[in-house]
Design an enzyme around this catalytic site. Structure first.
Site, PDB file in Angstrom:
ATOM      1  N   HIS A 178     -11.300  26.024 -69.655  1.00  0.00           N
ATOM      2  CA  HIS A 178     -11.334  25.015 -70.424  1.00  0.00           C
ATOM      3  C   HIS A 178     -12.412  23.926 -70.005  1.00  0.00           C
ATOM      4  CE1 HIS A 178      -9.132  23.663 -66.630  1.00  0.00           C
ATOM      5  NE2 HIS A 178      -8.995  22.501 -66.907  1.00  0.00           N
ATOM      6  N   HIS A 197     -12.699  20.574 -68.810  1.00  0.00           N
ATOM      7  CA  HIS A 197     -12.954  19.692 -67.708  1.00  0.00           C
ATOM      8  C   HIS A 197     -13.999  19.882 -66.688  1.00  0.00           C
ATOM      9  CE1 HIS A 197      -8.655  18.560 -68.445  1.00  0.00           C
ATOM     10  NE2 HIS A 197      -9.181  17.717 -69.365  1.00  0.00           N
ATOM     11  N   ASP A 225     -14.422  20.077 -63.507  1.00  0.00           N
ATOM     12  CA  ASP A 225     -14.321  20.795 -62.404  1.00  0.00           C
ATOM     13  C   ASP A 225     -14.266  22.358 -62.640  1.00  0.00           C
ATOM     14  OD1 ASP A 225     -11.761  19.903 -63.405  1.00  0.00           O
ATOM     15  OD2 ASP A 225     -10.772  20.536 -61.754  1.00  0.00           O
ATOM     16  N   HIS A 226     -13.891  22.542 -63.823  1.00  0.00           N
ATOM     17  CA  HIS A 226     -13.916  23.958 -64.313  1.00  0.00           C
ATOM     18  C   HIS A 226     -15.255  24.730 -64.926  1.00  0.00           C
ATOM     19  CE1 HIS A 226      -9.639  24.339 -63.136  1.00  0.00           C
ATOM     20  NE2 HIS A 226      -9.550  23.270 -63.459  1.00  0.00           N
ATOM     21  N   HIS A 282      -2.790  21.421 -71.737  1.00  0.00           N
ATOM     22  CA  HIS A 282      -3.604  20.780 -70.851  1.00  0.00           C
ATOM     23  C   HIS A 282      -4.766  20.338 -71.619  1.00  0.00           C
ATOM     24  CE1 HIS A 282      -4.973  19.457 -67.104  1.00  0.00           C
ATOM     25  NE2 HIS A 282      -6.030  20.325 -67.214  1.00  0.00           N
ATOM     26  N   ASP A 309      -5.814  25.740 -65.757  1.00  0.00           N
ATOM     27  CA  ASP A 309      -4.792  24.448 -65.592  1.00  0.00           C
ATOM     28  C   ASP A 309      -3.565  24.573 -66.468  1.00  0.00           C
ATOM     29  OD1 ASP A 309      -6.607  23.889 -63.741  1.00  0.00           O
ATOM     30  OD2 ASP A 309      -6.997  21.817 -64.466  1.00  0.00           O
ATOM     31  N   HIS A 368      -6.106  25.431 -59.099  1.00  0.00           N
ATOM     32  CA  HIS A 368      -5.944  24.661 -58.094  1.00  0.00           C
ATOM     33  C   HIS A 368      -5.113  25.139 -57.019  1.00  0.00           C
ATOM     34  CE1 HIS A 368      -8.279  21.358 -60.015  1.00  0.00           C
ATOM     35  NE2 HIS A 368      -7.852  21.914 -61.098  1.00  0.00           N
TER      36      HIS A 368
END
Length: 303
Positions: free
Chosen positions: A97, A99, A101-102, A153, A177, A216
């Site tokens: 996805h 975001h 941090d990905h 998400h 996530d 995570h």
């Protein structure tokens, strides 16, 4: 199957890493020296590469062709080092996805390694050149990859289901996530109905032995909430004790399996009477929404 720990020291951050922007990355990286883990099967290898505070990147290696893919390479230099160590050819980026941090390492990743195919289900994914949707398929070497569209998400979230033809070994699913060990992602861009479909009707119908590689290291806190929902569930108690032991040793708690998730993950147990009674609903979708809202405000106990 072989589980082999590599060197490192663990520190677990429990914040929402997706909130970090590039300016905050250096602070997060200070706390990212956690242990890696190599999981070997005859058909594929998966190396867990810790990133940022509590993220995981995954290097997926096809043993037959030595071709490799990387899942969510937010720290590209670590990926390059792992690729060199294994002596494999990196051809593919699998983005779950958009975001930061990905997907935040994609632009640098494609500069470090030329010719990469960057897959994702959302136009917000950086360096995207192969947009996919539900049930799209492609190969990484001789491995088959099926895209599973799991919006909630984020509206463009994709999970990647990896199999090898004629193999009796467990397949793998990279869930970003959407599905965590004993938990699920927050409903930032979706509904309880969408998460129910993602967890129960899509991921839940994968072979029970499928190994779950999530985005995570949230396992201990997730299990503490699961214990709150089902205080008499022995599977939760055993998994929490196991996870705490892993934490103390500085080792990852990933992977789990789809079958295991149905025993201790409250979000995959929304059809169970015990979870519905806790939520005060008899409908599984309403139960999903209720316990997600409760978890959003849950104060995690120390023990």
């Amino acid at each position: 199957m072989l589980f082999r720990s590599l060197t490192g020291v663990v520190t677990h951050g429990l914040g929402a890493a997706y909130k970090f922007g590039p300016a905050q990355a250096s602070a997060a990286l200070i706390h990212s020296s956690r242990k890696s883990l190599l999981i070997s099967q005859s058909s594929m290898k998966v190396e867990l590469l810790p990133a940022l505070t509590d993220n995981y990147m995954y290097l997926l290696i096809d043993e037959e062709t030595k071709e490799a893919a990387i899942v969510d390479p937010v720290e590209p230099q670590k990926v390059v080092e792992a690729v060199k160590k294994h002596g494999v050819k990196l051809t593919t980026v699998l983005t779950t996805h958009h975001h930061w941090d990905h997907a935040g390492g994609n632009e640098k990743m494609v500069k470090l390694v030329s010719g990469l195919k960057v897959y994702g289900g959302d136009s917000r994914v950086g360096a995207l050149n192969h947009k996919v949707t539900h049930y799209n398929t492609f190969k990484v070497g001789s491995l088959n990859v099926k895209c599973l569209f799991t919006p909630c998400h984020t509206s463009g979230h994709i999970c990647y289901f990896v199999t090898k033809e004629s193999s009796s070994e467990p397949p793998a699913v990279f869930t970003g996530d959407t599905l965590f060990i004993a938990g699920c992602g927050k409903f930032f861009e979706g509904t309880a109905d969408e998460m129910y479909k993602a967890l129960i009707e899509i991921l839940g119908r994968l072979p029970p032995e499928t190994r779950v590689y999530c985005g995570h290291e949230y396992t201990i806190n997730n299990l503490k909430f699961a214990r709150h929902v089902e205080p008499r569930n022995d599977a939760i108690k055993k998994k929490l004790a196991w996870a705490k032991d892993k934490y103390d040793k500085g080792e990852p708690t990933i992977p789990s399996t789809i079958a295991e998730e149905f025993t201790y993950n409250p979000f995959m147990r929304v059809r169970e009477k015990s979870v519905q009674e806790h939520a005060g609903h008899t409908d599984p979708v309403a139960t999903m929404g209720s316990i997600r809202k409760e978890k959003d405000n849950f104060r995690v106990p120390k023990n």
